[in-house]
Scaffold this motif. Sequence first.
Motif, PDB file in Angstrom:
ATOM      1  N   PRO A  74      17.668 -17.570 -53.842  1.00  0.00           N
ATOM      2  CA  PRO A  74      18.346 -16.273 -53.730  1.00  0.00           C
ATOM      3  C   PRO A  74      17.404 -15.083 -53.893  1.00  0.00           C
ATOM      4  CG  PRO A  74      19.577 -17.748 -55.160  1.00  0.00           C
ATOM      5  CD  PRO A  74      18.264 -18.421 -54.892  1.00  0.00           C
ATOM      6  N   ARG A  75      16.271 -15.299 -54.541  1.00  0.00           N
ATOM      7  CA  ARG A  75      15.326 -14.195 -54.739  1.00  0.00           C
ATOM      8  C   ARG A  75      14.577 -13.831 -53.465  1.00  0.00           C
ATOM      9  NH1 ARG A  75      15.250 -17.413 -59.003  1.00  0.00           N
ATOM     10  NH2 ARG A  75      13.508 -18.635 -58.206  1.00  0.00           N
ATOM     11  N   ASP A  76      14.359 -14.797 -52.599  1.00  0.00           N
ATOM     12  CA  ASP A  76      13.679 -14.529 -51.328  1.00  0.00           C
ATOM     13  C   ASP A  76      14.059 -15.616 -50.340  1.00  0.00           C
ATOM     14  OD1 ASP A  76      12.126 -13.801 -49.221  1.00  0.00           O
ATOM     15  OD2 ASP A  76      10.198 -14.179 -50.177  1.00  0.00           O
ATOM     16  N   TYR A  77      15.207 -15.471 -49.732  1.00  0.00           N
ATOM     17  CA  TYR A  77      15.670 -16.525 -48.844  1.00  0.00           C
ATOM     18  C   TYR A  77      15.216 -16.317 -47.406  1.00  0.00           C
ATOM     19  CZ  TYR A  77      19.622 -13.186 -48.691  1.00  0.00           C
ATOM     20  OH  TYR A  77      20.404 -12.066 -48.612  1.00  0.00           O
ATOM     21  N   ARG A  78      14.337 -15.344 -47.158  1.00  0.00           N
ATOM     22  CA  ARG A  78      13.674 -15.239 -45.857  1.00  0.00           C
ATOM     23  C   ARG A  78      12.410 -16.097 -45.784  1.00  0.00           C
ATOM     24  NH1 ARG A  78      14.630 -10.330 -42.550  1.00  0.00           N
ATOM     25  NH2 ARG A  78      16.266  -9.079 -43.527  1.00  0.00           N
ATOM     26  N   ALA A  79      12.006 -16.674 -46.904  1.00  0.00           N
ATOM     27  CA  ALA A  79      10.713 -17.356 -46.961  1.00  0.00           C
ATOM     28  C   ALA A  79      10.609 -18.475 -45.938  1.00  0.00           C
ATOM     29  CB  ALA A  79      10.468 -17.892 -48.370  1.00  0.00           C
ATOM     30  N   ARG A  80      11.683 -19.240 -45.756  1.00  0.00           N
ATOM     31  CA  ARG A  80      11.599 -20.363 -44.832  1.00  0.00           C
ATOM     32  C   ARG A  80      11.352 -19.885 -43.410  1.00  0.00           C
ATOM     33  NH1 ARG A  80      15.547 -22.690 -46.507  1.00  0.00           N
ATOM     34  NH2 ARG A  80      17.194 -22.379 -44.995  1.00  0.00           N
ATOM     35  N   GLN A  81      12.024 -18.811 -43.008  1.00  0.00           N
ATOM     36  CA  GLN A  81      11.797 -18.287 -41.669  1.00  0.00           C
ATOM     37  C   GLN A  81      10.350 -17.844 -41.488  1.00  0.00           C
ATOM     38  OE1 GLN A  81      12.745 -14.299 -40.445  1.00  0.00           O
ATOM     39  NE2 GLN A  81      14.095 -15.072 -38.844  1.00  0.00           N
ATOM     40  N   ARG A  82       9.784 -17.183 -42.505  1.00  0.00           N
ATOM     41  CA  ARG A  82       8.400 -16.728 -42.391  1.00  0.00           C
ATOM     42  C   ARG A  82       7.444 -17.901 -42.227  1.00  0.00           C
ATOM     43  NH1 ARG A  82       9.887 -13.413 -46.754  1.00  0.00           N
ATOM     44  NH2 ARG A  82       8.507 -14.524 -48.187  1.00  0.00           N
ATOM     45  N   ILE A  83       7.671 -18.964 -42.986  1.00  0.00           N
ATOM     46  CA  ILE A  83       6.787 -20.118 -42.898  1.00  0.00           C
ATOM     47  C   ILE A  83       6.920 -20.797 -41.546  1.00  0.00           C
ATOM     48  CG2 ILE A  83       6.350 -22.425 -43.823  1.00  0.00           C
ATOM     49  CD1 ILE A  83       7.040 -21.272 -46.598  1.00  0.00           C
ATOM     50  N   VAL A  84       8.148 -20.964 -41.062  1.00  0.00           N
ATOM     51  CA  VAL A  84       8.348 -21.587 -39.752  1.00  0.00           C
ATOM     52  C   VAL A  84       7.639 -20.777 -38.677  1.00  0.00           C
ATOM     53  CG1 VAL A  84      10.090 -22.108 -37.997  1.00  0.00           C
ATOM     54  CG2 VAL A  84      10.472 -22.779 -40.378  1.00  0.00           C
ATOM     55  N   ARG A  85       7.753 -19.472 -38.731  1.00  0.00           N
ATOM     56  CA  ARG A  85       7.054 -18.622 -37.760  1.00  0.00           C
ATOM     57  C   ARG A  85       5.550 -18.810 -37.849  1.00  0.00           C
ATOM     58  NH1 ARG A  85       9.587 -12.586 -38.181  1.00  0.00           N
ATOM     59  NH2 ARG A  85      11.428 -12.853 -36.877  1.00  0.00           N
ATOM     60  N   ARG A  86       5.045 -18.808 -39.079  1.00  0.00           N
ATOM     61  CA  ARG A  86       3.596 -18.912 -39.266  1.00  0.00           C
ATOM     62  C   ARG A  86       3.066 -20.255 -38.782  1.00  0.00           C
ATOM     63  NH1 ARG A  86       1.073 -20.586 -43.911  1.00  0.00           N
ATOM     64  NH2 ARG A  86       2.866 -20.064 -45.212  1.00  0.00           N
ATOM     65  N   LEU A  87       3.805 -21.330 -39.010  1.00  0.00           N
ATOM     66  CA  LEU A  87       3.353 -22.642 -38.570  1.00  0.00           C
ATOM     67  C   LEU A  87       3.314 -22.743 -37.048  1.00  0.00           C
ATOM     68  CD1 LEU A  87       5.213 -25.005 -41.068  1.00  0.00           C
ATOM     69  CD2 LEU A  87       2.835 -24.206 -41.176  1.00  0.00           C
ATOM     70  N   GLY A  88       4.276 -22.132 -36.386  1.00  0.00           N
ATOM     71  CA  GLY A  88       4.272 -22.096 -34.930  1.00  0.00           C
ATOM     72  C   GLY A  88       4.388 -23.461 -34.272  1.00  0.00           C
TER      73      GLY A  88
END
Length: 244
Positions: A74-88
Amino acid sequence: MRDLVIVGAGGFARETAAAVSAVNDARPTWRLRGFLDDDPALHGTVRAGAPILGGTDRLADLPEAAVVVCVGSPRDYRARQRIVRRLGLPAGRYATIVHPSAEVGAGSVLGPGTVLLAGVVLTADVTVGAHVAVMPHAVLTHDDRVHDHVIIASGVRLGGGAVLRLGAYVGAGALLREGVTVGEWSLVGMGSVLLRDVPPGEVWAGNPARRLRPVQAPAEPDAEGVPTPAASIEELAVPRVVGS
């Protein structure tokens, strides 16, 4: 059996490792190589019986391994999207993990990178996008639509035809009335009873749930520095039909 690595080493990652073990007990499917976490202090340690192999850069050494990204809170639930984008990575590299005790009803669809933990129920014709986390004993009923990067905490109940848009977070034990929509990146607090639609980017809680405040921006910006537009349900990445 296919090699598998889990990105992250927190609670959800370890719960996913336990689900992988349960899958293998029922039918050998995955060879869990370990976790990848960008915290150097964790490298070389063991969590849930599996080693932390290093940071996400180690994926270059594991070109054939399937991947599941298991971060977010709940503190940062955008983290998964950022990682998926970065992994490409292409969609085909992502594993979909379904605990053997989960029930996936007829006509239901799951996207790549999605995890259903123990006791989850999808009754019929439920559409779940990519990189969605569904925690134990959540119930999604007929015609629910869950977009990419959503987190559904334990014990959540969704009435028929509910919609969770991109990146929404629904806290433990929340009840959502049939047909309601939770907007992009909005958060519904634990134990809430949601009777009406939640606009994008808001925190709602209570019984009945009401608006508390705007969602606070995450500490780390998105890769492009801008919000991501919601995908339509038809655009959910490479769904895989698993319902019988």
